[in-house]
Design a protein around this motif. Sequence first.
Motif, PDB file in Angstrom:
ATOM      1  N   ASP A   1       0.815  -1.204   0.000  1.00 20.94           N
ATOM      2  CA  ASP A   1       0.000   0.000   0.000  1.00 20.94           C
ATOM      3  C   ASP A   1       0.851   1.257   0.000  1.00 20.94           C
ATOM      4  OD1 ASP A   1      -2.553  -1.421   2.171  1.00 20.94           O
ATOM      5  OD2 ASP A   1      -2.240  -1.542   0.002  1.00 20.94           O
ATOM      6  N   ILE A   2       1.979   1.214   0.699  1.00 19.37           N
ATOM      7  CA  ILE A   2       2.824   2.411   0.807  1.00 19.37           C
ATOM      8  C   ILE A   2       3.369   2.795  -0.567  1.00 19.37           C
ATOM      9  CG2 ILE A   2       4.930   3.354   1.833  1.00 19.37           C
ATOM     10  CD1 ILE A   2       4.479   1.557   4.229  1.00 19.37           C
ATOM     11  N   ASP A   3       3.868   1.809  -1.322  1.00 26.79           N
ATOM     12  CA  ASP A   3       4.426   2.095  -2.645  1.00 26.79           C
ATOM     13  C   ASP A   3       3.345   2.596  -3.602  1.00 26.79           C
ATOM     14  OD1 ASP A   3       6.803   1.237  -1.652  1.00 26.79           O
ATOM     15  OD2 ASP A   3       6.649  -0.796  -2.461  1.00 26.79           O
ATOM     16  N   ILE A   4       2.200   1.932  -3.587  1.00 27.93           N
ATOM     17  CA  ILE A   4       1.123   2.323  -4.495  1.00 27.93           C
ATOM     18  C   ILE A   4       0.643   3.731  -4.180  1.00 27.93           C
ATOM     19  CG2 ILE A   4      -1.302   1.880  -5.087  1.00 27.93           C
ATOM     20  CD1 ILE A   4       0.530   0.032  -6.511  1.00 27.93           C
ATOM     21  N   MET A   5       0.430   4.015  -2.908  1.00 27.46           N
ATOM     22  CA  MET A   5      -0.094   5.333  -2.544  1.00 27.46           C
ATOM     23  C   MET A   5       0.932   6.428  -2.763  1.00 27.46           C
ATOM     24  SD  MET A   5      -3.121   4.699  -2.024  1.00 27.46           S
ATOM     25  CE  MET A   5      -3.567   6.403  -1.680  1.00 27.46           C
ATOM     26  N   GLN A   6       2.212   6.092  -2.641  1.00 30.68           N
ATOM     27  CA  GLN A   6       3.257   7.086  -2.905  1.00 30.68           C
ATOM     28  C   GLN A   6       3.265   7.441  -4.400  1.00 30.68           C
ATOM     29  OE1 GLN A   6       7.137   5.968  -1.561  1.00 30.68           O
ATOM     30  NE2 GLN A   6       8.127   7.814  -2.328  1.00 30.68           N
ATOM     31  N   GLU A   7       3.185   6.428  -5.254  1.00 33.58           N
ATOM     32  CA  GLU A   7       3.115   6.689  -6.696  1.00 33.58           C
ATOM     33  C   GLU A   7       1.834   7.443  -7.048  1.00 33.58           C
ATOM     34  OE1 GLU A   7       3.467   3.024  -8.755  1.00 33.58           O
ATOM     35  OE2 GLU A   7       5.468   2.563  -7.980  1.00 33.58           O
ATOM     36  N   PHE A   8       0.748   7.074  -6.390  1.00 35.07           N
ATOM     37  CA  PHE A   8      -0.524   7.748  -6.643  1.00 35.07           C
ATOM     38  C   PHE A   8      -0.437   9.230  -6.269  1.00 35.07           C
ATOM     39  CE2 PHE A   8      -4.724   9.134  -5.120  1.00 35.07           C
ATOM     40  CZ  PHE A   8      -5.490   8.893  -6.250  1.00 35.07           C
ATOM     41  N   GLU A   9       0.213   9.519  -5.143  1.00 31.74           N
ATOM     42  CA  GLU A   9       0.343  10.916  -4.703  1.00 31.74           C
ATOM     43  C   GLU A   9       1.207  11.720  -5.663  1.00 31.74           C
ATOM     44  OE1 GLU A   9      -0.019  14.381  -2.456  1.00 31.74           O
ATOM     45  OE2 GLU A   9      -1.212  12.553  -2.626  1.00 31.74           O
ATOM     46  N   GLU A  10       2.265  11.105  -6.164  1.00 33.25           N
ATOM     47  CA  GLU A  10       3.117  11.808  -7.138  1.00 33.25           C
ATOM     48  C   GLU A  10       2.339  12.113  -8.418  1.00 33.25           C
ATOM     49  OE1 GLU A  10       6.403   9.217  -7.685  1.00 33.25           O
ATOM     50  OE2 GLU A  10       7.292   9.609  -5.706  1.00 33.25           O
ATOM     51  N   SER A  11       1.558  11.158  -8.875  1.00 29.04           N
ATOM     52  CA  SER A  11       0.750  11.383 -10.086  1.00 29.04           C
ATOM     53  C   SER A  11      -0.308  12.451  -9.839  1.00 29.04           C
ATOM     54  CB  SER A  11       0.074  10.073 -10.518  1.00 29.04           C
ATOM     55  OG  SER A  11       1.036   9.060 -10.747  1.00 29.04           O
ATOM     56  N   ARG A  12      -0.906  12.426  -8.658  1.00 28.58           N
ATOM     57  CA  ARG A  12      -1.930  13.425  -8.323  1.00 28.58           C
ATOM     58  C   ARG A  12      -1.342  14.828  -8.327  1.00 28.58           C
ATOM     59  NH1 ARG A  12      -3.599  16.731  -4.579  1.00 28.58           N
ATOM     60  NH2 ARG A  12      -1.735  16.313  -3.338  1.00 28.58           N
ATOM     61  N   LEU A  13      -0.135  14.971  -7.784  1.00 33.10           N
ATOM     62  CA  LEU A  13       0.499  16.295  -7.744  1.00 33.10           C
ATOM     63  C   LEU A  13       0.787  16.810  -9.152  1.00 33.10           C
ATOM     64  CD1 LEU A  13       2.954  15.859  -4.734  1.00 33.10           C
ATOM     65  CD2 LEU A  13       0.952  17.346  -4.847  1.00 33.10           C
ATOM     66  N   LEU A  14       1.247  15.925 -10.035  1.00 32.60           N
ATOM     67  CA  LEU A  14       1.516  16.345 -11.414  1.00 32.60           C
ATOM     68  C   LEU A  14       0.254  16.844 -12.099  1.00 32.60           C
ATOM     69  CD1 LEU A  14       3.969  13.529 -12.614  1.00 32.60           C
ATOM     70  CD2 LEU A  14       4.525  15.927 -12.155  1.00 32.60           C
ATOM     71  N   VAL A  15      -0.846  16.106 -11.921  1.00 32.19           N
ATOM     72  CA  VAL A  15      -2.106  16.515 -12.540  1.00 32.19           C
ATOM     73  C   VAL A  15      -2.621  17.803 -11.915  1.00 32.19           C
ATOM     74  CG1 VAL A  15      -4.491  15.825 -12.974  1.00 32.19           C
ATOM     75  CG2 VAL A  15      -2.677  14.123 -13.116  1.00 32.19           C
ATOM     76  N   SER A  16      -2.509  17.917 -10.587  1.00 36.14           N
ATOM     77  CA  SER A  16      -2.992  19.125  -9.899  1.00 36.14           C
ATOM     78  C   SER A  16      -2.210  20.352 -10.325  1.00 36.14           C
ATOM     79  CB  SER A  16      -2.894  18.937  -8.382  1.00 36.14           C
ATOM     80  OG  SER A  16      -3.712  17.882  -7.950  1.00 36.14           O
TER      81      SER A  16
END
Length: 587
Positions: free
Chosen positions: A63-78
Amino acid sequence: MHAQKIIVIHPGSLHLRIGRASDLNPITILHAIGRLRKTTDSKQDTSLGYHDTMLPNLAKEKDIDIMQEFEESRLLVSHSLQSHVTQYEERGGGAKRLRIATPPQQIATFNRRSVPEELPLDTSIKSEITEVKEDDKVESKKIKVNIFDDDILRLNKDERNEYNIHFPMKRGDLNLHSNIGGSVTSVMSDLESIWCHVIEERMGIPRRTLGQYGAVLVISDVYNRSVLRELVTILLQRLGFRACFLVQDHVAATFGAGLGYACVVDVGDQKCSISCVEDGISHPDTRVRLGYGSGDLAQVFLALLRKCSFPYKECNVEESYADAALINNLKELYCHLNLEVCGAQEKIFEVKKENKRLRYTFQLGDECVVAPLAFFHTELFNITGKKKTVQLQMRSSQQSDPEDCFDAEYIRETGRVRNGRGDQLLDGAMPITGDTPDEELVVVDNFDVDDRSANVRNTDKEEQMYFAPGSGQIVPIDVAVVRSIERCMTEDMKRKMYGSILLVGGGSKLSGFSKWLEQKIILHVRSAEQYAYEVNVCVKEMEASMIAWKGAAIMSCLESAPELWLFADEWQKCGLRILREKSIFMW
């Protein structure tokens, strides 16, 4: 056949749409069934049961790896949204402004302080899973053997353990797995039970009278011939319809939209499918089914809500079907791609538990924009699994069936080669014995045995077109549309398809989605210096999720429709051969 005697069936991964061809709109129910377990002892091991989830499951990786990648992608889109400059309409003076986004921390502060308001309980809504009858002050409780639709959504935790819940379709195909109810036989039995329930209970048609009715089944554009055989068997032999015919969903969508040709983009709950349709024919080389859909978008939206301290902390979409339906509804209500809307927006929703009815107030920022952008930034979909599937249409030579005497594999294995040096059996063929006349043999002239694999399509290689090189990430929907259209045979056909991109499916109803898709495709066309192509994404005023059903109903009432019907006695006599002869798509 009269329209009132025709039943049109459009099965999907989440919903089933079914109704008479004469109806204005179909009946829409949850395409799922709950079967009572043989033993209902609450002390037994609940792991022996099986429950399909309504939303796609989250990834099983750390979960930690997935959510970390998800947060990075979210920041790029935001950040791309925050720096986006929009232009006022001409009446606003044509001034430009910087789009301001409310920080998630500020929204989270408000949501943490939000306290649910308890409302009066609506006693008119009760679970119908149990039937209670009174006879001389003695109550007898009868538990339903099979439950459907709203009864599944109302299951509480204890009742859920008494049933096995099955969604017979997943990602646009049969939901086959190694657990309870995952075999082809079980899935077909589930489909039969669900369809029969709707026909009898919701449409008021007794099963014994189905011999007077015809059935039109809407199938996926990317199909498997053995599955079609099982579906026809359900309709004609197990349900007992008088006749039936099959129509591909994209072809039906063009009929429903009133278009002679279109590149159909179907955004479903668990898949996105694309193909180019012209004159009622879906071109096989352009068909593609992508393994993500509106259900994955709901999981992305929920992850973004939780980051902003979603006040309904007990929400558990894996365990509660009511919570999964709630998130789906919030996604449909609040997600959009209108960049003129920015800042914190205050929203409300209600949650109904067994003895409580709560109203929550919460704030939303750019989460409602970032979530639907996952269709164009597919790395956000990785929270439901990185290995998304891509399926193309296999050629007939790759779908051999022993019941079909005109099957390409059968002909190849039993034919004789005439190469000028005399007749020679194809490699691997059985020798022909007896006094068989030559005119009864299948003869293939000038056929090179070494070229037999030329007709076999390397789908694995072609599927790589829909993955990003290097990363292996599945491509966004706009790239998939462009690559599908580019597989058309002629430039004229490509031009027509770019000018008529038809957007259908329940997941396409997001405000601003069609315009965003059109602009992204225009950018691809310009980058390829194909200025001659005019891009136009069509959205019809009717309900997008019902266009294919409506088109199938229209087709069943055409003057040429009598030629399409496949009758039960023909199926009993000829089997798969009659489906080859009468199918209205390229078999």
